[in-house]
Write an enzyme that holds these catalytic residues in place. Structure first.
Site, mmCIF file in Angstrom:
data_model
loop_
_atom_site.group_PDB
_atom_site.id
_atom_site.type_symbol
_atom_site.label_atom_id
_atom_site.label_comp_id
_atom_site.label_asym_id
_atom_site.label_seq_id
_atom_site.Cartn_x
_atom_site.Cartn_y
_atom_site.Cartn_z
ATOM 1 N N ARG B 54 0.793 -1.218 0.000
ATOM 2 C CA ARG B 54 0.000 0.000 0.000
ATOM 3 C C ARG B 54 0.832 1.278 0.000
ATOM 4 O O ARG B 54 0.662 2.134 -0.845
ATOM 5 C CB ARG B 54 -0.827 0.019 1.289
ATOM 6 C CG ARG B 54 -2.275 -0.009 1.121
ATOM 7 C CD ARG B 54 -2.857 -0.437 2.459
ATOM 8 N NE ARG B 54 -2.413 -1.792 2.753
ATOM 9 C CZ ARG B 54 -3.114 -2.843 2.412
ATOM 10 N NH1 ARG B 54 -4.258 -2.710 1.829
ATOM 11 N NH2 ARG B 54 -2.662 -4.058 2.664
ATOM 12 N N THR B 55 1.716 1.391 0.993
ATOM 13 C CA THR B 55 2.427 2.658 1.166
ATOM 14 C C THR B 55 3.295 2.960 -0.049
ATOM 15 O O THR B 55 3.304 4.082 -0.562
ATOM 16 C CB THR B 55 3.285 2.620 2.437
ATOM 17 O OG1 THR B 55 2.459 2.210 3.524
ATOM 18 C CG2 THR B 55 3.867 3.971 2.741
ATOM 19 N N LYS B 82 23.457 -6.970 -0.330
ATOM 20 C CA LYS B 82 24.870 -7.373 -0.305
ATOM 21 C C LYS B 82 25.593 -6.730 0.871
ATOM 22 O O LYS B 82 26.812 -6.822 0.988
ATOM 23 C CB LYS B 82 25.571 -6.947 -1.599
ATOM 24 C CG LYS B 82 25.032 -7.590 -2.853
ATOM 25 C CD LYS B 82 25.806 -7.056 -4.060
ATOM 26 C CE LYS B 82 25.111 -7.407 -5.354
ATOM 27 N NZ LYS B 82 25.606 -6.567 -6.453
ATOM 28 N N ARG B 104 11.281 3.543 3.962
ATOM 29 C CA ARG B 104 10.750 2.625 4.965
ATOM 30 C C ARG B 104 11.911 1.764 5.407
ATOM 31 O O ARG B 104 12.671 1.245 4.580
ATOM 32 C CB ARG B 104 9.653 1.748 4.376
ATOM 33 C CG ARG B 104 9.400 0.533 5.264
ATOM 34 C CD ARG B 104 8.095 -0.110 5.023
ATOM 35 N NE ARG B 104 6.983 0.773 5.329
ATOM 36 C CZ ARG B 104 5.726 0.346 5.327
ATOM 37 N NH1 ARG B 104 5.433 -0.905 5.045
ATOM 38 N NH2 ARG B 104 4.753 1.174 5.596
ATOM 39 N N HIS B 134 4.815 6.234 11.585
ATOM 40 C CA HIS B 134 4.371 6.102 10.203
ATOM 41 C C HIS B 134 3.474 7.311 9.943
ATOM 42 O O HIS B 134 2.253 7.196 9.884
ATOM 43 C CB HIS B 134 3.597 4.780 10.052
ATOM 44 C CG HIS B 134 3.324 4.386 8.622
ATOM 45 N ND1 HIS B 134 3.508 5.248 7.573
ATOM 46 C CD2 HIS B 134 2.872 3.234 8.094
ATOM 47 C CE1 HIS B 134 3.170 4.620 6.441
ATOM 48 N NE2 HIS B 134 2.783 3.396 6.741
#
Lengths: 178, 315
Positions: B54-55, B82, B104, B134
């Site tokens: 969603r975000t 990596k 995020r 958030h």
């Protein structure tokens, strides 16, 4: 600050513009007035009321915010957005008359033309302004002008309306600006 | 406002200006031509070191509607897997000319680190960091609540909201508590004691352990996802017991007063914290939250990127 268009003169200028709009467009059937917030929107409503008394029938009137279409957003602090409301008949094949308080660089009108293009395709677009102060930066001119006021670029022109400021007046700052 | 890292950084007025701008964005998106030219030529990077549907999509849609170029960058399939550090990643993005980074990250504080250091000059938008915050989710929740229950007011004065479930692991709950109370709402947290954070008594909220007792007195029920992936120990005996005490089911739905709405930030664990009937009921605004999310994120991008944020507004 000195006053250049006191209330009675402003009323006469608006009344003349209303007549000119009707004359140019053979009445008010085909026209849609769109004011540019904040003061252009109030002026558009006043012009609509005047045209309604002249023609004896309701006029399509709304507002169009140009902020999201401006090319100078990055040079200024973030701006608040204003409402856009397109009247019931839309703008498709209508004669849109954009209404603003002061015509200066022409950039607001360019943004308004872009905003219109995203909503539909008007048959014609005309421009009505209360004050034309010169200093255009784009090839744009007004079809209906309340008053031409020659200014120096550093001067500021302020339109005051009863709806927002309590009085009707147009004030111009002294040559030095500010 | 140069970055959006935490709701705590926003004043009440700034929060309201985001909601008002979002309202105009929603209207602008309601026309046949959805794309606006406002952020043409700007590059926005979606840096997602944690999974999201969603975000990420919502920010991407918002950026594209404002004509910005979007680069998606997820930890899986990039050099981050990596072992590349946040610093090297940030410097790479800077070198590519990113105007904003939407990040995020599993680590709380990662967006703040990115904003405070000199690794890159663009705006940083927190799209969820660990169990911290958030903010864009809270803003879209407040927008949705205001739209349904605000009665034309600019804030959420007097609206009663229950936030139910896994508050401990929820960054959505933290941002929402800060924002909703800032806007004048009364928030009640409903959760088993094991899923409430330490220090919750210092939050500006009420706490209840009995879901049924609060149902009749709230206008909004905001269900939280039980974040099983963050649970390394046992927080409740089993899923059935959790749903029995803290799940939203049809019996509880019936106890809500007529105007009350049901929210969930998604993704839902259907059958655990919310039953399918509740999630799909007429009271549910869960799908609308997603739609509003795009408008709110357009507003955030507009306010952070369109103007020169070094100039004070109104100057």
């Amino acid at each position: 600050m000195s006053s250049v268009l006191p209330a009675p003169d402003m009323a006469r200028a608006l009344s003349r513009i209303a007549h000119e709009i009707c004359e140019r467009n053979n009445g008010s059937q085909s026209i849609t007035l769109l004011g540019i917030p904040t003061r252009g929107a109030h002026l558009a409503r006043r012009l609509a009321a005047l045209i309604e008394t002249i023609e004896g029938q309701p006029v399509q009137v709304g507002t169009i915010d140009t902020t999201l279409f401006r090319d100078d957003l990055r040079m200024k602090a973030p701006r608040a957005l204003m409402p856009t409301s397109i009247p019931s008949l839309g703008i498709e094949n209508r004669t849109v008359v954009l209404v603003d308080d002061v015509l200066f660089s022409g950039r607001t009108i360019r943004a308004a033309l872009d905003a219109l293009g995203d909503i539909g395709r008007p048959a014609k677009v005309q421009l009505a302004v209360l004050i034309d102060r010169g200093h255009r930066e784009l090839p744009i001119r007004a079809d209906f002008v309340g008053k031409n006021i020659p200014t120096a670029i550093a001067q500021s022109v302020k339109v005051l309306l009863t709806e927002t400021d309590g009085i009707d007046d147009v004030q111009i700052s002294s040559e030095e600006g500010k | 406002m140069k970055h959006l890292l935490s709701i705590a950084d926003l004043s009440r007025e700034e929060a309201i200006s985001v909601l008002d701008t979002a309202m105009h964005m929603a209207k602008a998106s309601d026309t046949p031509m959805k794309k606006l030219p406002t952020l043409r030529g700007r590059t926005i990077v979606n840096l997602f070191a944690e999974d999201s549907t969603r975000t990420r999509i919502s920010f991407e849609a918002a950026a594209k509607r404002l004509s910005a170029d979007v680069i998606n960058f997820s930890a899986k399939g990039s050099s981050v897997s990596k072992g590349e550090s946040l610093k090297d990643t940030a410097q790479t993005l800077q070198a590519m000319g990113a105007d904003a980074v939407i990040i995020r990250h599993g680590a709380s504080g990662a967006p703040a680190r990115l904003a405070d250091c000199q690794w890159m000059s663009g705006a940083v938008i927190n799209a969820g960091d660990g169990t911290h915050e958030h903010p864009s989710q809270a803003l879209l929740d407040a927008f949705t609540i205001r739209k349904h229950l605000g009665q034309g007011r600019e804030d959420l004065q007097g609206i009663r909201i229950a936030i139910v479930g896994d508050v401990l692991h929820s960054r959505v709950a933290r941002s929402n508590v800060l924002l909703l109370t800032k806007l004048g709402a009364h928030v009640t947290l409903v959760a088993p004691p094991t899923l409430l954070p330490v220090g919750v008594e210092s939050w500006p909220v009420s706490v209840a352990y009995d879901f049924d007792a609060v149902l009749e007195s709230v206008d909004v029920v905001m269900m939280l996802r039980v974040q099983l992936e963050r649970m390394s120990e046992l927080f409740f005996p089993n899923a059935r017991e959790y749903s029995r005490y803290f799940g939203l089911n049809s019996a509880r739905l019936k106890k809500l007063h007529p105007g009350a709405i049901v929210m969930h930030p998604g993704p839902m664990n259907r059958g655990l914290e919310i039953t399918a009937e509740s999630a799909d009921s007429a009271r549910s605004v869960i799908i609308e939250q997603v739609t509003n999310g795009v408008s709110v994120r357009m507003a955030i991008l507009y306010l952070l990127l369109a103007g020169d944020t070094s100039i004070e507004a109104g100057a």
